[in-house]
Structure formats: structure tokens, C-alpha cells
Design a protein around this motif. Structure first.
Motif, PDB file in Angstrom:
ATOM      1  N   SER A  14       0.818  -1.221   0.000  1.00 42.88           N
ATOM      2  CA  SER A  14       0.000   0.000   0.000  1.00 42.88           C
ATOM      3  C   SER A  14       0.848   1.266   0.000  1.00 42.88           C
ATOM      4  O   SER A  14       1.229   1.807   1.034  1.00 42.88           O
ATOM      5  CB  SER A  14      -0.968   0.023   1.180  1.00 42.88           C
ATOM      6  N   TRP A  16       0.084   4.365  -0.936  1.00 40.56           N
ATOM      7  CA  TRP A  16      -0.517   5.574  -0.367  1.00 40.56           C
ATOM      8  C   TRP A  16      -0.495   5.510   1.153  1.00 40.56           C
ATOM      9  O   TRP A  16      -0.295   6.534   1.823  1.00 40.56           O
ATOM     10  CB  TRP A  16      -1.940   5.775  -0.898  1.00 40.56           C
ATOM     11  N   GLY A  42      -8.970  -3.179  -5.794  1.00 38.28           N
ATOM     12  CA  GLY A  42      -9.415  -1.817  -5.506  1.00 38.28           C
ATOM     13  C   GLY A  42     -10.721  -1.768  -4.742  1.00 38.28           C
ATOM     14  O   GLY A  42     -11.214  -0.687  -4.425  1.00 38.28           O
ATOM     15  N   GLY A  43     -11.288  -2.924  -4.430  1.00 41.23           N
ATOM     16  CA  GLY A  43     -12.589  -2.922  -3.762  1.00 41.23           C
ATOM     17  C   GLY A  43     -12.582  -3.682  -2.448  1.00 41.23           C
ATOM     18  O   GLY A  43     -13.538  -4.392  -2.127  1.00 41.23           O
ATOM     19  N   THR A  44     -11.529  -3.518  -1.672  1.00 42.16           N
ATOM     20  CA  THR A  44     -11.403  -4.248  -0.401  1.00 42.16           C
ATOM     21  C   THR A  44     -12.573  -3.907   0.513  1.00 42.16           C
ATOM     22  O   THR A  44     -12.739  -2.743   0.908  1.00 42.16           O
ATOM     23  CB  THR A  44     -10.063  -3.897   0.273  1.00 42.16           C
ATOM     24  N   LEU A  55     -11.016   4.309   0.511  1.00 40.00           N
ATOM     25  CA  LEU A  55      -9.585   4.167   0.259  1.00 40.00           C
ATOM     26  C   LEU A  55      -8.808   4.382   1.559  1.00 40.00           C
ATOM     27  O   LEU A  55      -9.284   5.053   2.477  1.00 40.00           O
ATOM     28  CB  LEU A  55      -9.120   5.199  -0.779  1.00 40.00           C
ATOM     29  N   VAL A  56      -7.611   3.832   1.600  1.00 40.28           N
ATOM     30  CA  VAL A  56      -6.669   4.116   2.675  1.00 40.28           C
ATOM     31  C   VAL A  56      -5.468   4.841   2.066  1.00 40.28           C
ATOM     32  O   VAL A  56      -5.177   4.647   0.890  1.00 40.28           O
ATOM     33  CB  VAL A  56      -6.214   2.820   3.393  1.00 40.28           C
ATOM     34  N   GLU A  68      -7.607  11.141   1.801  1.00 43.35           N
ATOM     35  CA  GLU A  68      -6.766  11.713   0.748  1.00 43.35           C
ATOM     36  C   GLU A  68      -5.397  12.081   1.342  1.00 43.35           C
ATOM     37  O   GLU A  68      -5.273  12.927   2.228  1.00 43.35           O
ATOM     38  CB  GLU A  68      -7.390  12.929   0.056  1.00 43.35           C
ATOM     39  N   THR A  69      -4.387  11.438   0.786  1.00 44.09           N
ATOM     40  CA  THR A  69      -3.049  11.527   1.374  1.00 44.09           C
ATOM     41  C   THR A  69      -2.526  12.960   1.460  1.00 44.09           C
ATOM     42  O   THR A  69      -1.895  13.338   2.453  1.00 44.09           O
ATOM     43  CB  THR A  69      -2.093  10.650   0.550  1.00 44.09           C
ATOM     44  N   HIS A 102       0.857  13.488  -6.231  1.00 41.95           N
ATOM     45  CA  HIS A 102      -0.484  13.023  -5.874  1.00 41.95           C
ATOM     46  C   HIS A 102      -1.347  12.837  -7.112  1.00 41.95           C
ATOM     47  O   HIS A 102      -2.145  11.902  -7.204  1.00 41.95           O
ATOM     48  CB  HIS A 102      -1.126  14.025  -4.909  1.00 41.95           C
TER      49      HIS A 102
HETATM   50  N1  LIG Z   1      -6.138   9.484  -3.829  1.00 38.83           N
HETATM   51  C1  LIG Z   1      -6.025   8.567  -2.707  1.00 38.83           C
HETATM   52  C2  LIG Z   1      -5.517   7.252  -3.217  1.00 38.83           C
HETATM   53  C3  LIG Z   1      -5.551   6.193  -2.135  1.00 38.83           C
HETATM   54  C4  LIG Z   1      -5.549   4.782  -2.692  1.00 38.83           C
HETATM   55  O1  LIG Z   1      -5.701   4.554  -3.906  1.00 38.83           O
HETATM   56  N2  LIG Z   1      -5.358   3.801  -1.795  1.00 38.83           N
HETATM   57  C5  LIG Z   1      -5.425   2.410  -2.156  1.00 38.83           C
HETATM   58  C6  LIG Z   1      -4.368   1.604  -1.437  1.00 38.83           C
HETATM   59  S1  LIG Z   1      -2.713   2.065  -1.870  1.00 38.83           S
HETATM   60  C7  LIG Z   1      -6.747   1.843  -1.728  1.00 38.83           C
HETATM   61  O2  LIG Z   1      -7.261   2.197  -0.677  1.00 38.83           O
HETATM   62  N3  LIG Z   1      -7.337   0.948  -2.520  1.00 38.83           N
HETATM   63  C8  LIG Z   1      -8.547   0.319  -2.154  1.00 38.83           C
HETATM   64  C9  LIG Z   1      -8.467  -1.169  -2.252  1.00 38.83           C
HETATM   65  O3  LIG Z   1      -7.418  -1.681  -2.699  1.00 38.83           O
HETATM   66  O4  LIG Z   1      -9.457  -1.794  -1.897  1.00 38.83           O
HETATM   67  C10 LIG Z   1      -5.109   9.167  -1.655  1.00 38.83           C
HETATM   68  O5  LIG Z   1      -4.352  10.087  -1.994  1.00 38.83           O
HETATM   69  O6  LIG Z   1      -5.138   8.779  -0.475  1.00 38.83           O
END
Ligand SMILES: N[C@@H](CCC(=O)N[C@@H](CS)C(=O)NCC(=O)O)C(=O)O
Length: 221
Positions: A14, A16, A42-44, A55-56, A68-69, A102
């Protein structure tokens, strides 16, 4: 003050989460960390259940909800202003390059996903990824030439939010090993050796094996 909570994905993949975690740590916060293994598409479901954006990273702190990071970086910089350089020219430049990170470098992110435990030397060199890498090298070289005197990081001696934003790019470079200038390699080595980055890698190495995803362990190409 309450510790708060930081939701992150697994450290191995991960990227981000690494950025957000670094910003939080640089600000001196010590939230409870909730690590959610990503499912890879992407859909955890466990992420969707807790994070407003699905998102994390996602930070809950002092009654605030921050996703949002880049917003997490700004929140942390309100607590610890040295997350951005203190001089105005450096401060705006750091914000500009963090924003470019970003918003961009999508081709690199797709072709060379972060995997802290593997060596994919020589692979992933799509034209788009190579163009992103050239831009990043130019950006780092310009930043170091203008602001980097006195230390190994983008803005010199202090590892700041801009370095945090680019730390996962360093991680990608270390595992996918594209051809890089000596200056870029030196910067990558400095970031990898930073105690917080080293601690993140150590945490990744301790993650359960059943969190591994074939998609990231055996990427095509
Ligand atoms: N624009 C978001 C992007 C965050 C993002 O894409 N995080 C990924 C993990 S690195 C995520 O949560 N994906 C959801 C998943 O994999 O279920 C940010 O800046 O925080």
C-alpha cells in the motif's frame, strides 16, 4: 489528546498508506494503526466499511476525519509546520511537487506497483513508465539543486512531506531497478535508510504470508 486511528493497507503493497503513515509519524502523532490487507482489485470490503472514500490511508484524529493523502499531509503540517520547508520558496515548491506526485505518474504506478519484498529488476519498463521516471529524476535533481544543500533529502537535512510523498517511488525504484542517475540512486539510498522508512519495511517483512497476492507477486511481463 486522544491518539486517534490511522487505517492503512498492508505495508508490502500500500503505497498511499506509506505516505500517510510517514506524514503522521513526522508530525509526532501516534494513532492506533489498523492494518487492512488489500484484496488487490481496488474494492477491499474492509476498507470500504471504514473509510469515507473507500480508500486508505484514512485518519481519525481529534474529532477530525481526514482522507486523501495530500490532505493528511496538510493536516499533519498544521500540527508540525516543518513537514513543509519553512522558507516560502521551498514551501511552495515542496507543495507543488507533492501535488504533482499526488495527481500523476500513473504509468509508473501501473507498470511498477509497489512490492517491498521482491526484486523485479529490469522489468516494467513501458514507454509511459520510463517517461514518468525521467520526469521524476528531473524533478528530484532540480529540487535538490535548489533546496537540498546540507543533507541527502529533497530539501536537505530534514526528511519532510515531499520526501514522504515520493517514498513509494523510491521503493518502486529499489525493486524494479530502472536505470537511474547516480544522484537519484543516492537519494533513494538515503530515503531507504531513514528510520521511519526502515521501520515500515521491517513491518512489511513481518506481515502474514496469506496476505500475499498473486497479482503483485507474479506481475505480467
Ligand atoms: N487518492 C487517494 C488514493 C488512495 C488509494 O488509492 N489507496 C489504495 C491503497 S494504496 C486503496 O485504498 N485501494 C482500495 C483497495 O485496494 O481496496 C489518496 O491520496 O489517499
Amino acid at each position: 489528546m486522544e491518539r486517534g486511528r490511522l487505517y492503512i493497507g498492508n505495508r508490502r503493497y500500500s503505497s498511499w498508506s506509506l505516505r500517510g503513515w510517514l506524514a503522521v509519524k513526522l508530525a509526532g502523532l501516534d494513532p492506533e494503526e489498523i492494518v487492512i490487507p488489500l484484496e488487490g482489485g481496488g474494492g477491499t470490503k474492509a476498507v470500504k466499511a471504514v473509510s469515507p472514500s473507500g480508500l486508505v490511508p484514512y485518519l481519525e484524529h481529534a474529532g477530525h476525519r481526514v482522507w486523501e493523502t495530500l490532505a493528511i499531509c496538510e493536516y499533519c503540517a498544521d500540527i508540525e509546520p516543518r513537514l513543509w520547508p519553512l522558507d516560502p520558496a521551498g514551501r511552495v515548491h515542496a507543495r507543488v511537487i507533492a501535488a504533482e506526485m499526488h495527481a500523476g505518474f500513473r504509468e509508473l504506478r501501473i507498470a511498477m506497483p509497489m512490492n517491498l519484498g521482491r526484486d523485479f529488476a529490469g522489468r516494467g519498463r513501458t514507454p509511459g513508465a520510463l517517461a514518468d521516471i525521467a520526469r521524476i529524476e528531473a524533478l528530484w535533481a532540480e529540487t535538490r539543486a535548489r533546496f537540498g544543500a546540507g543533507g541527502p533529502y529533497l530539501f536537505g537535512p530534514s526528511f519532510n512531506a515531499a520526501d514522504a510523498m515520493f517514498a513509494p517511488v523510491v521503493a518502486r525504484f529499489l525493486s524494479w531497478k530502472p536505470e537511474l542517475s547516480a544522484g537519484t540512486r543516492a537519494y533513494c539510498d538515503a530515503v531507504r535508510a531513514h528510520p521511519l522508512v526502515a521501520a515500515w519495511y521491517d513491518g512489511a517483512a513481518r506481515e502474514p504470508k496469506d496476505w500475499l497476492l498473486d497479482k503483485y507477486e507474479n506481475p505480467p511481463g
